[in-house]
Scaffold this motif. Structure first.
Motif, PDB file in Angstrom:
ATOM      1  N   GLU C  79       1.076  -1.076   0.010  1.00 27.46           N
ATOM      2  CA  GLU C  79       0.079   0.252  -0.167  1.00 27.46           C
ATOM      3  C   GLU C  79       0.783   1.170  -0.219  1.00 27.46           C
ATOM      4  OE1 GLU C  79      -2.647  -0.887   3.309  1.00 27.46           O
ATOM      5  OE2 GLU C  79      -2.265  -3.044   2.614  1.00 27.46           O
ATOM      6  N   VAL C  80       2.252   1.426  -0.325  1.00 28.85           N
ATOM      7  CA  VAL C  80       3.232   2.654  -0.572  1.00 28.85           C
ATOM      8  C   VAL C  80       3.079   3.291  -1.400  1.00 28.85           C
ATOM      9  CG1 VAL C  80       5.508   3.424  -0.600  1.00 28.85           C
ATOM     10  CG2 VAL C  80       5.363   0.890   0.723  1.00 28.85           C
ATOM     11  N   ALA C  81       2.213   2.205  -2.800  1.00 31.45           N
ATOM     12  CA  ALA C  81       1.790   2.644  -3.652  1.00 31.45           C
ATOM     13  C   ALA C  81       0.351   3.710  -3.759  1.00 31.45           C
ATOM     14  CB  ALA C  81       1.714   2.402  -5.127  1.00 31.45           C
ATOM     15  N   GLU C  82      -0.052   3.179  -3.266  1.00 33.48           N
ATOM     16  CA  GLU C  82      -1.005   3.312  -2.826  1.00 33.48           C
ATOM     17  C   GLU C  82      -1.078   4.728  -1.761  1.00 33.48           C
ATOM     18  OE1 GLU C  82      -5.121   2.917  -3.855  1.00 33.48           O
ATOM     19  OE2 GLU C  82      -5.532   4.908  -1.972  1.00 33.48           O
ATOM     20  N   GLY C  83      -0.599   5.060  -1.656  1.00 37.25           N
ATOM     21  CA  GLY C  83      -0.205   6.128  -0.262  1.00 37.25           C
ATOM     22  C   GLY C  83       0.359   7.293  -0.948  1.00 37.25           C
ATOM     23  N   VAL C  84       0.798   6.703  -1.741  1.00 34.37           N
ATOM     24  CA  VAL C  84       1.755   7.972  -3.307  1.00 34.37           C
ATOM     25  C   VAL C  84       0.216   8.386  -3.676  1.00 34.37           C
ATOM     26  CG1 VAL C  84       3.051   8.630  -4.937  1.00 34.37           C
ATOM     27  CG2 VAL C  84       3.900   6.716  -3.004  1.00 34.37           C
ATOM     28  N   PHE C  85      -0.083   7.771  -3.821  1.00 34.68           N
ATOM     29  CA  PHE C  85      -1.338   8.354  -5.421  1.00 34.68           C
ATOM     30  C   PHE C  85      -2.070   8.734  -4.028  1.00 34.68           C
ATOM     31  CE2 PHE C  85       0.646   5.815  -7.955  1.00 34.68           C
ATOM     32  CZ  PHE C  85       0.611   6.247  -9.654  1.00 34.68           C
ATOM     33  N   ALA C 128      -0.256   2.521 -10.687  1.00 34.02           N
ATOM     34  CA  ALA C 128      -1.240   3.631 -10.865  1.00 34.02           C
ATOM     35  C   ALA C 128      -2.183   3.246 -11.908  1.00 34.02           C
ATOM     36  CB  ALA C 128      -0.728   4.801 -12.469  1.00 34.02           C
ATOM     37  N   VAL C 129      -2.799   2.005 -12.332  1.00 33.76           N
ATOM     38  CA  VAL C 129      -4.713   1.556 -12.288  1.00 33.76           C
ATOM     39  C   VAL C 129      -5.235   1.364 -10.552  1.00 33.76           C
ATOM     40  CG1 VAL C 129      -5.535   0.155 -13.478  1.00 33.76           C
ATOM     41  CG2 VAL C 129      -3.591   0.843 -14.659  1.00 33.76           C
ATOM     42  N   LEU C 133      -9.046   3.629 -10.331  1.00 32.69           N
ATOM     43  CA  LEU C 133      -9.807   3.138 -10.096  1.00 32.69           C
ATOM     44  C   LEU C 133     -10.776   2.808  -9.256  1.00 32.69           C
ATOM     45  CD1 LEU C 133      -9.592  -0.978 -12.584  1.00 32.69           C
ATOM     46  CD2 LEU C 133     -10.517   1.750 -13.915  1.00 32.69           C
ATOM     47  N   LYS C 134      -9.715   3.062  -8.306  1.00 39.32           N
ATOM     48  CA  LYS C 134     -10.297   3.295  -6.771  1.00 39.32           C
ATOM     49  C   LYS C 134     -11.254   4.547  -6.556  1.00 39.32           C
ATOM     50  CE  LYS C 134      -9.129   3.698  -2.127  1.00 39.32           C
ATOM     51  NZ  LYS C 134      -7.619   3.172  -1.056  1.00 39.32           N
ATOM     52  N   ARG C 135     -10.693   5.411  -7.433  1.00 36.02           N
ATOM     53  CA  ARG C 135     -10.924   7.096  -7.177  1.00 36.02           C
ATOM     54  C   ARG C 135     -12.020   7.336  -7.978  1.00 36.02           C
ATOM     55  NH1 ARG C 135      -6.752   6.410  -4.797  1.00 36.02           N
ATOM     56  NH2 ARG C 135      -6.699   6.885  -2.894  1.00 36.02           N
ATOM     57  N   PHE C 392       0.374  -6.470 -22.257  1.00 36.63           N
ATOM     58  CA  PHE C 392       0.380  -6.165 -21.243  1.00 36.63           C
ATOM     59  C   PHE C 392      -0.247  -5.130 -19.720  1.00 36.63           C
ATOM     60  CE2 PHE C 392       5.159  -6.197 -23.600  1.00 36.63           C
ATOM     61  CZ  PHE C 392       4.668  -7.486 -23.611  1.00 36.63           C
ATOM     62  N   VAL C 393      -1.201  -4.226 -20.163  1.00 35.49           N
ATOM     63  CA  VAL C 393      -1.843  -3.942 -18.849  1.00 35.49           C
ATOM     64  C   VAL C 393      -3.055  -4.806 -18.792  1.00 35.49           C
ATOM     65  CG1 VAL C 393      -3.488  -1.981 -19.221  1.00 35.49           C
ATOM     66  CG2 VAL C 393      -1.530  -1.640 -20.309  1.00 35.49           C
ATOM     67  N   LYS C 394      -3.271  -5.513 -20.074  1.00 37.07           N
ATOM     68  CA  LYS C 394      -4.717  -6.517 -19.470  1.00 37.07           C
ATOM     69  C   LYS C 394      -4.157  -7.079 -18.631  1.00 37.07           C
ATOM     70  CE  LYS C 394      -8.789  -8.228 -20.075  1.00 37.07           C
ATOM     71  NZ  LYS C 394      -8.809  -8.860 -18.840  1.00 37.07           N
ATOM     72  N   GLY C 395      -2.693  -7.467 -18.760  1.00 40.79           N
ATOM     73  CA  GLY C 395      -2.005  -8.831 -18.132  1.00 40.79           C
ATOM     74  C   GLY C 395      -2.403  -8.641 -16.888  1.00 40.79           C
ATOM     75  N   ALA C 396      -1.695  -7.063 -16.269  1.00 39.73           N
ATOM     76  CA  ALA C 396      -1.575  -7.207 -15.188  1.00 39.73           C
ATOM     77  C   ALA C 396      -2.467  -6.040 -14.407  1.00 39.73           C
ATOM     78  CB  ALA C 396      -0.426  -6.108 -14.921  1.00 39.73           C
ATOM     79  N   ALA C 397      -3.365  -5.819 -15.040  1.00 39.62           N
ATOM     80  CA  ALA C 397      -4.874  -4.637 -14.350  1.00 39.62           C
ATOM     81  C   ALA C 397      -5.819  -5.997 -14.126  1.00 39.62           C
ATOM     82  CB  ALA C 397      -5.551  -4.290 -15.759  1.00 39.62           C
ATOM     83  N   PRO C 398      -6.331  -5.120 -12.479  1.00 42.37           N
ATOM     84  CA  PRO C 398      -7.490  -5.598 -12.029  1.00 42.37           C
ATOM     85  C   PRO C 398      -8.415  -6.413 -12.808  1.00 42.37           C
ATOM     86  CG  PRO C 398      -7.277  -3.922 -10.866  1.00 42.37           C
ATOM     87  CD  PRO C 398      -6.539  -3.908 -12.188  1.00 42.37           C
ATOM     88  N   PRO C 399      -9.154  -7.537 -12.103  1.00 45.26           N
ATOM     89  CA  PRO C 399      -9.940  -7.906 -13.274  1.00 45.26           C
ATOM     90  C   PRO C 399     -11.255  -7.429 -13.845  1.00 45.26           C
ATOM     91  CG  PRO C 399     -10.227  -9.327 -11.406  1.00 45.26           C
ATOM     92  CD  PRO C 399      -8.879  -8.419 -10.943  1.00 45.26           C
ATOM     93  N   GLU C 400     -11.536  -6.273 -13.491  1.00 43.50           N
ATOM     94  CA  GLU C 400     -12.687  -5.535 -13.477  1.00 43.50           C
ATOM     95  C   GLU C 400     -12.683  -4.894 -14.460  1.00 43.50           C
ATOM     96  OE1 GLU C 400     -11.625  -4.756 -10.845  1.00 43.50           O
ATOM     97  OE2 GLU C 400     -11.478  -2.928 -10.425  1.00 43.50           O
TER      98      GLU C 400
END
Ligand code: NA
Ligand code: NA
Lengths: 322, 167, 441
Positions: C79-85, C128-129, C133-135, C392-400
């Protein structure tokens, strides 16, 4: 009769000088000399197999022929380097080619591969230069120098106190720009200029203590070779020899042209002293003896070369202007 | 279904091995940085060791990735299928498209690696002169595990389809 | 057209059908290579595949991929990345699209460190994705930004593509690097302008921070942001700075970066066994996904070229009519369209030997033309169905995230890339000024 069609691949880019003055010329000569009876389909490097795997591809029958450099099989054939180039000015290019064509070299090269592939020398480059971001005047300047190197010369650089960095060809320029390495060997003037080494390095020096030149190979799949009529066999072999010498002369024209550009650009060029050259030559002999102790076939080839040097040297020294 | 459970377990175990390989990979790279930049004395083995660990990671991990459905596919058409349709479609893909190349690559890989072991050939990438057999063996191992996982998926799908029929 | 060449065309056609039909890209590539190889080359295809696989295994430059991905997943799971964003989100406050802007900036810096697209795209997807998405960022925008930003690495030096292009076209790689810098930055700038303007016109794309969340202001906000951002930012700057500063190669920096990510996570007291394990597994899945595509595409390209598919495309291009600017637009158009279906390496092998002599005989500057080609090839990363960045994005992004979301998301960015090509055609100095000033070309 049906046209004979061979498919093969180059080990270097066919539009780069390493391709166009070597295997591309061979293709041209074979097609011309055979009066169209043979068609050579030449794939660019990486199109069919990676450049490092040409030997395996020809041996395995995937390709009818392939341009190759034995440096890519040094794990399988440590002696391969001896047919390609030697460090420290031991058997320079013009001498090595004499040994190769008439001093027993090409027979030993075929012996090395046995019946796995047919091999002919094909392709010879003008001698190399070495580029550096730091001035190099004596061997002492090598201490701590970070240099990109490959092959037999790695041991030599280490003996000279340099720190050797292994880098893929594509990484060399960015690494020099960033200072990850201080110096590099690449190829001769035209290739080096095209890569832009003069734009990142202020200095270059000679003679090329790491290697004199490059002699490449034409590998042929034994089955395709046996299927050739005798006259075409002669054409395939002689075309490789003509390509070697004509390509060498043509390649030199590029080297000359680009060397002028490099000089005009204001690169500071230095040369190691005779004493320093003799020292590197002595180190190179040590390395070659060490390698001989590790591999019997390496020893056999190196003994043949040593004998050639001994026989060759007296008359060479008599006739050479110093 | 016993076989399916065994194969799944194999994929989980090999997946765990492959996943944790990232730690030694990181440590070897770190060691190289230390040896080169701080000690000014790079090792002869670091370069080859790095790529061998990395190759082991992705080849051995291929089966686990299939098990976890990590190999990407475009879902535009696939999403229009019913659950049952998806199962049938997946079974056909596994049986016709995925499995046969895996069998051939395993077979070819065994020959490729065996040649290296028998001839005792060394790597040609650096002057380290490490045997080429171990790294070449990763190819048949990786494709064999993938093929195995593919078989498990086929059996599982057929089983689920049958259960659906009975209901 | 010989039977072999016809087969090459058919093979490409079936690939498209299979990929759109939902077959895993990696397995479709391997399957077709084997089938067409067996038919037209016989059992030689199997040893040929072994040589290709072994070639990929030995490529030292690709080792940076798993390690950068591991660095990214550690920063994500802890959650370090989450904190940064989150901090960026609060700092940007009422500026809409702030996170997308931050993503483009990070991608641009990343691009100047490595030319390996797989590393940049997958790492940035992980980092970053999810926060975007969370926001409630639009899925297309969130993934499109990463596709476009992540592909900048092929243009902004160092770049594998430029290193390959130089010797093929007899151009100095140093000059190509210099020439590519401004077009690369221009693209990044266009992306930023698009995001700012687009989000201002359509606020639903990237919602600004709601009032009830924006409780902290002034020094308190800055202090909190500093605490959340500085360690991670320090890590990223140290990793990327050590590459740019010449201390480390990209591979070395990726190893140090992964280790640094563990330290940063530990500093936030977020480093647990479970998180490291999850990160290792995610790294494995992303890495295996990427490399099975790479080996599949490698052997597929080999069979395609062995069958003479490259020669066929050449002969079609040779039959084109002439006229200086018309020929240029035709060449650019062909590159663009072929880019939907063929990987950039395939295009490079086919196009350079054909187009370059034509361009030179028409009097175009080879360096400028080379950059146009490379700019154009950059679009092929984003143009479906064969688009590495999307895969590559599809493979690494959340399933939604659905593939169609990404397709819609990349459209504006492809248009911006086309605009950049146009700008470089109209204003050649964008390309030629820097190499002339710095290298006297
Ligand atoms: Na880059
Ligand atoms: Na594309």
């Amino acid at each position: 009769a049906d046209k004979i069609r061979w498919k093969g691949q180059s080990v270097f880019g066919i539009s780069s000088p390493l391709g166009k003055y070597t295997i591309v010329l061979w293709k041209k000569y074979v097609e011309e000399m055979s009066g169209g009876r043979m068609e050579i389909v030449l794939h660019d490097v990486g199109e069919v197999v990676p450049g490092t795997k040409i030997f395996d591809a020809v041996r395995g029958g995937i390709l009818d022929f392939g341009a190759n450099t034995p440096a890519y099989q040094k794990g399988q054939y440590p002696a391969g380097d001896l047919f390609y180039t030697l460090p420290g000015g031991v058997l320079q290019f013009d001498d090595l080619i004499l040994w190769l064509y008439a001093g027993g070299g090409k027979e030993l090269e075929q012996e090395m591969y046995g019946d796995k592939v047919i091999v002919f020398p094909c392709g010879l480059t003008p001698p190399e230069e070495i580029w550096s971001k730091k001035p190099i005047k004596t061997l002492a300047d090598f201490k701590g120098l970070k240099i990109r190197a490959a092959g037999l010369s790695m041991d030599l650089w280490e003996k000279l106190g340099a720190s050797v960095v292994l880098l893929p060809g594509g990484e060399v320029l960015p690494s020099l720009q960033r200072g990850l390495i201080d110096a590099t060997e690449m190829l001769e003037a035209s290739y080096d200029y095209t890569l832009g080494l003069h734009e990142v390095c202020k200095y270059r020096f000679g003679p090329p203590v790491h290697m004199s030149n490059n002699i490449f190979q034409l590998l042929i799949k034994p089955k395709s070779w046996k299927a050739l009529p005798d006259d075409l066999k002669i054409i395939v072999e002689k075309a490789a020899m003509v390509a070697t010498f004509q390509g060498y002369a043509d390649f030199w024209q590029d080297t000359i042209k680009f060397n002028k550009k490099i000089e005009k650009y204001g690169i500071i060029t230095t040369k190691l002293s005779k004493e320093d050259q003799a020292k590197t030559r002595k180190l190179a002999f040590e390395i070659l003896e060490e390698k001989s102790a590790q591999d019997p076939f390496f020893k056999k080839v190196w003994e043949s070369q040593k004998k050639f040097i001994a026989d060759f040297k007296p008359y060479y020294d008599l006739t050479k202007f110093d | 279904m016993g076989l399916v459970r065994i194969i799944d377990k194999i994929s989980e175990w090999t997946g765990a091995i492959a996943a944790w390989l990232v730690i030694p990979l990181m440590l070897v790279v770190m060691h190289e940085v230390w040896a080169r930049h701080v000690m000014n004395n790079p090792t002869g083995w670091g370069y080859d060791t790095c790529w061998m660990i990395f190759a082991a990671q992705f080849l051995i991990g291929g089966a686990y990735t299939l098990y976890r459905n990590g190999h990407i596919r475009i879902d535009i058409f696939y999403h229009t299928l019913s659950e049952r349709g998806k199962l049938i479609y997946d079974t056909i893909i596994s049986l016709v498209i995925i499995l046969p190349p895996m069998i051939l690559f395993t077979y070819g890989g065994v020959i490729y690696a065996a040649e290296a072991w028998i001839s005792g050939e060394n790597l040609s990438t650096t002057n380290w002169m490490f045997p080429a057999g171990p790294s070449k063996s990763l190819i048949p191992i990786g494709f064999f595990l993938l093929g195995l996982q593919c078989v498990a998926d086929i059996i599982r799908n057929i089983h689920t389809l049958k259960k659906g029929n009975q209901q | 057209m010989s039977p072999d060449q016809l087969a090459a065309v058919v093979m490409m056609g079936i690939l498209l059908v299979m990929v759109i039909g939902g077959v895993h890209l990696a397995f479709a590539l391997l399957f077709l290579s084997v089938v067409f190889g067996l038919i037209f080359q016989g059992d030689m295809i199997i040893p040929m595949a072994m040589l290709k696989f072994n070639g990929v295994m030995e490529s030292e430059i690709l080792i940076a991929v798993p390690l950068f991905v591991f660095m990214g997943t550690i920063l994500e799971k802890s959650e370090v990345a989450e904190g940064v964003f989150q901090s960026l989100y609060e700092l940007f406050g009422k500026i809409r699209g702030g996170l997308a802007i931050a993503t483009v900036v990070t991608c641009t810096i990343f691009a100047s460190c490595t030319g390996v697209i797989a590393a940049t795209v997958t790492t940035m997807t992980l980092l970053a994705v999810p926060p975007m998405l969370k926001r409630n960022y639009n899925k297309g925008l969130a993934t499109g930004v990463v596709c476009a930003g992540g592909s900048l690495g092929i243009l902004i030096p160092p770049s594998v593509m430029l290193v390959m292009y130089g010797p093929m076209a007899n151009l100095s790689v140093a000059q190509l690097f210099a020439a590519a810098l401004f077009p690369g930055l221009l693209l990044a700038f266009l992306y930023l302008v698009y995001i700012a303007v687009g989000c201002w016109l359509r606020p639903e794309l990237a919602p600004a921070i709601p009032d009830e969340e924006a409780v902290e202001r002034g020094p308190a906000l800055y202090k909190k942001a500093a605490k959340q951002m500085l360690p991670a930012l320090f890590l990223i700057i140290a990793v990327l700075g050590s590459i740019i500063g010449g201390v480390a190669s990209p591979t070395e920096a990726s190893g140090v970066g992964a280790f640094g990510a563990l330290l940063v996570a530990a500093a936030y007291k977020k480093l647990t066994y479970v998180k490291v394990r999850d990160a290792a597994y995610t790294t494995l899945i992303v890495t295996a996904m990427v490399f099975f595509i790479i080996i599949g595409a490698g052997i597929f390209n080999s069979v395609f070229l062995f069958l003479g598919g490259g020669a066929l495309i050449k002969s079609i291009l040779m039959a084109m009519p002439f006229g200086k600017w018309f020929v240029l637009s035709v060449m650019m158009g062909i590159l663009f369209i072929l880019g939907f279906f063929i990987s950039w390496q395939g295009l490079l092998y086919v196009i350079v030997p054909i187009f370059l002599p034509v361009a030179i005989s028409l009097g175009f500057d080879p360096l400028w033309f080379g950059l146009l080609v490379c700019l154009n090839l950059q679009m092929s990363f984003l143009t479906p169905p064969f688009a590495y960045a999307i895969f590559f994005v599809k493979g690494a992004a959340p399933p939604e995230v659905k593939t169609t979301d990404i397709y819609w998301g990349v459209i504006p960015f492809v248009l911006l890339q086309a605009l950049a090509v146009l700008l470089c055609i109209v204003f050649p100095e964008l390309v030629l000024w820097l190499p002339r000033v710095t290298l006297g070309a």
